[in-house]
Write an enzyme that holds these catalytic residues in place. Structure first.
Site, PDB file in Angstrom:
ATOM      1  CD  GLU A 103      -2.719  -1.238   2.534  1.00  0.00           C
ATOM      2  OE1 GLU A 103      -3.910  -1.553   2.422  1.00  0.00           O
ATOM      3  OE2 GLU A 103      -2.173  -0.989   3.633  1.00  0.00           O
TER       4      GLU A 103
HETATM    5  C1  TNX Z   1      -4.462  -3.776   4.941  1.00  0.00           C
HETATM    6  S1  TNX Z   1      -3.050  -6.097   4.114  1.00  0.00           S
HETATM    7  C2  TNX Z   1      -3.161  -3.593   5.408  1.00  0.00           C
HETATM    8  C3  TNX Z   1      -2.979  -3.112   6.777  1.00  0.00           C
HETATM    9  C4  TNX Z   1      -4.275  -2.916   7.499  1.00  0.00           C
HETATM   10  C5  TNX Z   1      -5.232  -4.034   7.161  1.00  0.00           C
HETATM   11  C6  TNX Z   1      -6.522  -3.982   7.928  1.00  0.00           C
HETATM   12  C7  TNX Z   1      -1.839  -5.172   4.227  1.00  0.00           C
HETATM   13  C8  TNX Z   1      -0.590  -5.703   3.753  1.00  0.00           C
HETATM   14  N1  TNX Z   1      -2.008  -3.951   4.750  1.00  0.00           N
HETATM   15  O1  TNX Z   1      -2.230  -1.905   6.763  1.00  0.00           O
HETATM   16  O2  TNX Z   1      -4.015  -2.903   8.868  1.00  0.00           O
HETATM   17  O3  TNX Z   1      -5.503  -3.951   5.787  1.00  0.00           O
HETATM   18  O4  TNX Z   1      -7.289  -5.143   7.745  1.00  0.00           O
END
Ligand code: TNX
Length: 509
Positions: free
Chosen positions: A304
């Site tokens: 992300e």
């Molecule tokens: C996505 S999945 C994220 C996290 C959040 C989570 C909450 C991923 C690699 N990153 O930063 O905490 O969703 O469910």
């Protein structure tokens, strides 16, 4: 005779008809045939001691004369984590090629012992009779992980140790610690004291901070090792870095650090690959964290990074993964890291899209395999433990818990109803290093809340990670075995979420 209720289900279980159980008598001895088996013998003796009013002695006796014998035997299983467990009226014997196999064998034996053993000792000894059984067992996958997000919500060393003890029941063997994120930095780095000053003072919703000193981290690592878990530290880069950016002004082109952040947004922060200070930071931080970590892995996140351009992301990943690999560790990253064609050979990818891959997540995941690496599967619609329960009601703190972005709430039927081999098209079984169940903590505040989200779905995921592939997992049978496991958690004082199986929403594979 009905087969015993064990989770994860062993490879083979025979319960001979009419065979007498093993009955633990006062004065029983735990015998270890090898010194390396002594720590596991100690754990078993402690467990038995709670019921009998005094722990059995652990004695080293190469002649194996005793009631409960633990022995190292290279022929006991093909896999170091495999074991054989035999219970007869004459005694209990666990044999394994390696102490980790003995440990897993003891966890299986534990589930054959009376639940009352788990409760704090009462005035009267609990009688212990173990049904006669012969078990041969070994894991399907080498990596069976749980991730704890200590960045959004800090957990103390004692709390993490307790969670380690709980997940070890299910033969989980890796603890991934998500140590850094926008809302907090949790690991001391000598070169940057501000990271654990202002950088560690925050958490989601302003509920206080915290961090692990090098000594704290060493305690967690040692406790995990005593339960045969390897700690996998994650420093999430280049996104999810607001806590670092708020603590270290030189990470900004203009040298001005922003205010800390305590919300739950993702994707707004990023390290700048054009700044020399970024590279000094990445080298020192990864170098120190790797040096503190005895295990083979270093996780550098990579998810992300929405505030970073594609070109900057690729430049960042190429250089950061080279630095990470230069520490001598095997690098792990979330599947986005697979955008890079320049990964160090053998880099491990962690898949977190759904059981039906979204966007280009499958291609990014296959990229790790093409570059000589393997994959850890954490499909978020079945293996994310922070996703809400359907009709879950309130958690133990009287508040609803969990998020539902991963294709809606996740039932126990969902968590149990998927096959790792059928998630990412094009992956062979051998490409899959294992499975991990992450517990993100945006909505979680306390240890009981963490437990309530971990259980029961971790039991389902742990069985998928350990037990042989079966074309149609028997959900009703699992639910019956879960009743016994739940009774054990209750006796241990461990919170557990709803154990109804619910409907399956997913179409897996
Ligand atoms: C996505 S999945 C994220 C996290 C959040 C989570 C909450 C991923 C690699 N990153 O930063 O905490 O969703 O469910």
């Amino acid at each position: 005779m009905p087969l015993p209720a064990l989770i994860p289900a062993p490879v083979s279980v025979e319960a001979p008809d009419g065979a007498a159980p093993f009955v633990l008598e006062p004065g029983a001895r735990v015998v270890v045939a090898h010194d390396d088996a002594r720590p596991v013998g100690g754990l078993l003796a402690d467990l038995l001691g709670r019921a009998t009013g005094g722990a059995p002695a652990v004695v080293h006796d190469p002649a194996r004369r005793g009631d409960l014998v633990l022995e190292l035997d290279a022929a006991a299983a093909d896999d170091d984590e495999g074991y054989r467990l035999e219970v007869a009226d004459s005694g209990v014997r666990i044999a394994a090629p390696h102490p980790s196999g003995l440990h897993h064998g003891v966890q299986t034996l534990r589930q054959l012992l009376p639940v009352a053993l788990e409760a704090s000792a009462g005035p009267d000894p609990v009688p212990v009779a173990v049904p006669a059984v012969r078990i041969a067992d070994a894991p399907r996958f080498a990596y069976r992980g749980v991730m704890l997000d200590v960045a959004r919500r800090f957990f103390t060393v004692e709390q993490v140790e307790r969670l380690i003890d709980e997940v070890a029941l299910l033969k989980v063997n890796h603890l991934h610690l998500h140590l850094t994120d926008d809302q907090g930095w949790r690991i001391a780095v000598e070169a940057y004291p501000a990271l654990t000053g202002v950088g560690a003072s925050t958490s989601v919703d302003g509920r206080g901070g915290g961090h692990y000193s090098a000594a704290d981290y060493a305690r967690i690592v040692a406790h995990a090792a005593s339960r045969h878990l390897t700690v996998v530290p994650e420093v999430d880069l280049p996104g999810h870095t607001h806590a670092a950016l708020s603590a270290v002004p030189e990470l900004h082109p203009d040298g001005v650090a922003p205010e800390p952040y305590e919300g739950v947004d993702v994707g707004f922060s990023g390290l700048d690959p054009h700044l020399p200070a970024t590279w000094a930071f990445v080298e020192r931080v990864l170098g120190e964290v790797a040096a503190m970590t005895p295990g083979p892995y270093l996780h550098i996140g990579g998810d992300e990074s929405l505030a970073t351009s594609d070109a900057d992301y690729l430049a960042f990943v190429a250089r950061a993964t080279a630095i990470a690999a230069g520490t001598g560790k095997t690098v792990i990253g979330w599947h986005e890291l697979g955008r890079s064609p320049e990964l160090p050979r053998g880099t491990i990818g962690q898949y977190w899209s759904w059981t039906t891959p979204q966007d280009d997540s499958a291609a990014r995941t296959r990229s790790f395999v093409a570059q000589g690496g393997r994959v850890i599967l954490s499909p978020s619609d079945v293996a994310y433990l922070d996703i809400s329960y359907p009709d879950g009601g309130d958690g133990p703190g009287g508040r609803p818990l969990g998020q539902d972005w991963a294709n809606g709430p996740t039932s126990l039927a969902d968590a149990y109803g998927w096959d790792p081999a059928r998630i990412v098209p094009g992956l062979a079984e051998a490409d899959i290093l294992g499975i991990e169940a992450p517990l993100w903590t945006e909505t979680i505040r306390t240890l009981p809340e963490a437990e309530w989200m971990l259980f029961p779905r971790l039991a389902a995921v742990a069985e998928i990670a350990w037990s042989p592939a079966s074309p149609e997992r028997d959900l009703d049978g699992f639910a019956r075995r879960l009743d016994a496991f739940r009774a054990r958690l209750d006796a241990m004082g461990v919170a557990c979420g709803p154990t109804g199986t619910g409907a399956a929403h997913r179409v897996a594979g």
